[in-house]
Write an enzyme that holds these catalytic residues in place. Structure first.
Site, mmCIF file in Angstrom:
data_model
loop_
_atom_site.group_PDB
_atom_site.id
_atom_site.type_symbol
_atom_site.label_atom_id
_atom_site.label_comp_id
_atom_site.label_asym_id
_atom_site.label_seq_id
_atom_site.Cartn_x
_atom_site.Cartn_y
_atom_site.Cartn_z
ATOM 1 N N ASP A 15 1.079 -1.387 -0.333
ATOM 2 C CA ASP A 15 -0.206 0.269 0.433
ATOM 3 C C ASP A 15 0.467 1.207 0.187
ATOM 4 O O ASP A 15 1.982 0.751 -0.127
ATOM 5 C CB ASP A 15 -0.856 -0.380 0.676
ATOM 6 C CG ASP A 15 -2.483 1.262 1.197
ATOM 7 O OD1 ASP A 15 -2.435 1.489 0.162
ATOM 8 O OD2 ASP A 15 -1.864 1.883 2.650
ATOM 9 N N SER A 16 0.522 2.499 -0.130
ATOM 10 C CA SER A 16 1.214 3.902 -0.222
ATOM 11 C C SER A 16 1.346 4.057 1.532
ATOM 12 O O SER A 16 2.266 4.587 1.659
ATOM 13 C CB SER A 16 0.443 4.678 -0.337
ATOM 14 O OG SER A 16 -0.725 4.961 0.152
ATOM 15 N N CYS A 28 -4.398 -1.331 -1.987
ATOM 16 C CA CYS A 28 -4.296 0.094 -2.012
ATOM 17 C C CYS A 28 -5.346 -0.123 -3.512
ATOM 18 O O CYS A 28 -4.977 -0.396 -4.520
ATOM 19 C CB CYS A 28 -3.142 0.465 -2.180
ATOM 20 S SG CYS A 28 -2.954 2.879 -2.755
ATOM 21 N N GLU A 77 -1.848 7.808 8.763
ATOM 22 C CA GLU A 77 -0.715 7.914 8.377
ATOM 23 C C GLU A 77 -0.327 8.978 9.672
ATOM 24 O O GLU A 77 0.926 8.462 10.084
ATOM 25 C CB GLU A 77 -0.290 8.953 7.320
ATOM 26 C CG GLU A 77 -0.297 8.466 5.634
ATOM 27 C CD GLU A 77 0.262 7.014 5.695
ATOM 28 O OE1 GLU A 77 1.745 7.091 5.757
ATOM 29 O OE2 GLU A 77 -0.359 5.994 5.696
ATOM 30 N N CYS A 114 -11.123 2.887 -0.634
ATOM 31 C CA CYS A 114 -9.818 4.136 0.124
ATOM 32 C C CYS A 114 -9.099 2.522 0.905
ATOM 33 O O CYS A 114 -10.101 2.712 1.975
ATOM 34 C CB CYS A 114 -9.176 5.028 0.298
ATOM 35 S SG CYS A 114 -7.115 4.917 0.698
ATOM 36 N N HIS A 165 -7.822 3.187 3.715
ATOM 37 C CA HIS A 165 -6.818 4.229 5.101
ATOM 38 C C HIS A 165 -7.869 4.096 5.610
ATOM 39 O O HIS A 165 -8.509 4.139 6.619
ATOM 40 C CB HIS A 165 -6.342 5.693 4.395
ATOM 41 C CG HIS A 165 -5.354 5.493 4.547
ATOM 42 N ND1 HIS A 165 -4.614 4.558 3.105
ATOM 43 C CD2 HIS A 165 -4.041 5.655 5.019
ATOM 44 C CE1 HIS A 165 -3.121 4.470 3.218
ATOM 45 N NE2 HIS A 165 -3.131 5.287 4.324
#
Ligand code: DGL
Length: 259
Positions: free
Chosen positions: A10-11, A73, A152, A184, A186
């Protein structure tokens, strides 16, 4: 049978919401998680940029001995999964798509909302899925502004997060929708706050984590690459950012396990 690990990418932290479901559904499998961290967020970036990050990530996971890849992701999936599958044609690569199909199939009001990054919502892949399954359903597309940055920073339970979630979700409550799709990876970290803002309204929140884990299980059986159960699973964590970030990924995952 194959005791090598599944690579998950994932990012940043988002793919840990997929990692969690993989660990639950496939407790005998070892997992290597790569959270980029250095180039996150991906949401506002170009397809070319995201593809080059994804290639670098898959190369790193393959070098670490991954037997298959889960692109945990949505944004990287929409930008790069077709290219990744072409380049690593001998290895299963699973991508992540917003759960538009199940949401449309079960929507009673025929209106749903999809929360995702700017890149995902504009992508050909998303538009094709929406055209296929949502021809008689109205899809309200909303970017979860600030959501990725909050997750994050580990701020998913903060006052700032509550404000950001309210700003995005409250305007949807009177739109006659009965599903909110989290497109998404996240965003599931903000699910408790999203549900808190929804309150008593009859709106179901749907994400893709469990469906992806089911698909991975099915593919491993099909390719005969499941772990044989003789080896204790190992969980490893990699990042393109610094060691502190990598350790935070690991701690977050261990915290998920304890819950
Ligand atoms: N977690 C990602 C997704 O599923 C991307 C978030 C970002 O880096 O913008 O779309």
């Amino acid at each position: 049978m194959d005791n090598r690990a599944i690579g998950v990418y994932d990012s940043g932290f988002g793919g840990l919401s997929v990692w969690r479901e993989l660990r639950k559904m496939l407790p005998e499998e070892s997992l290597i998680y790569l959270g980029d961290g250095k180039n996150c967020p991906y949401g506002g970036r170009s397809r070319e940029e995201i593809t080059s990050f994804a290639v670098e990530a898959v190369e790193a996971l393959v070098a670490e001995g991954a037997k298959m890849i889960v692109v945990g992701c949505n944004t990287a999936t929409t930008a790069a999964v077709a290219y990744l599958r072409e380049r690593w044609s001998d290895m299963p690569i699973v991508g992540l798509e917003p759960a538009v199909k199940p949401a449309c199939l079960t929507s009673r009001t025929r209106r749903i909302a999809v929360l995702a990054t700017e890149h995902s919502l504009k992508s050909d892949m998303f538009l094709a899925t929406a055209a296929r399954y949502a021809s008689d359903v109205e899809v309200i597309k909303v970017v979860g502004n600030g959501f990725v940055e909050l997750v994050e920073q580990g701020l998913e339970r903060s006052v700032e997060a509550e404000i950001a979630v309210r700003r995005v979700v409250e305007p949807l409550l009177d739109e006659g929708i009965d599903k909110i799709v989290l497109g998404c990876t996240h965003y599931p970290f903000l699910r408790p706050l999203i549900e808190q803002v929804i309150g008593e309204k009859d709106i179901e929140v749907i994400d893709s984590g469990e469906a992806v884990a089911r698909r991975v299980k099915w593919l491993m059986e099909r390719y005969d690459i499941a772990a044989d159960g003789t080896k204790h699973p190992e969980y490893r964590f990699l990042s393109f950012a610094d060691e502190e970030y990598r350790q935070r990924l690991e701690q977050c995952a261990m915290h998920i396990i304890e819950k």
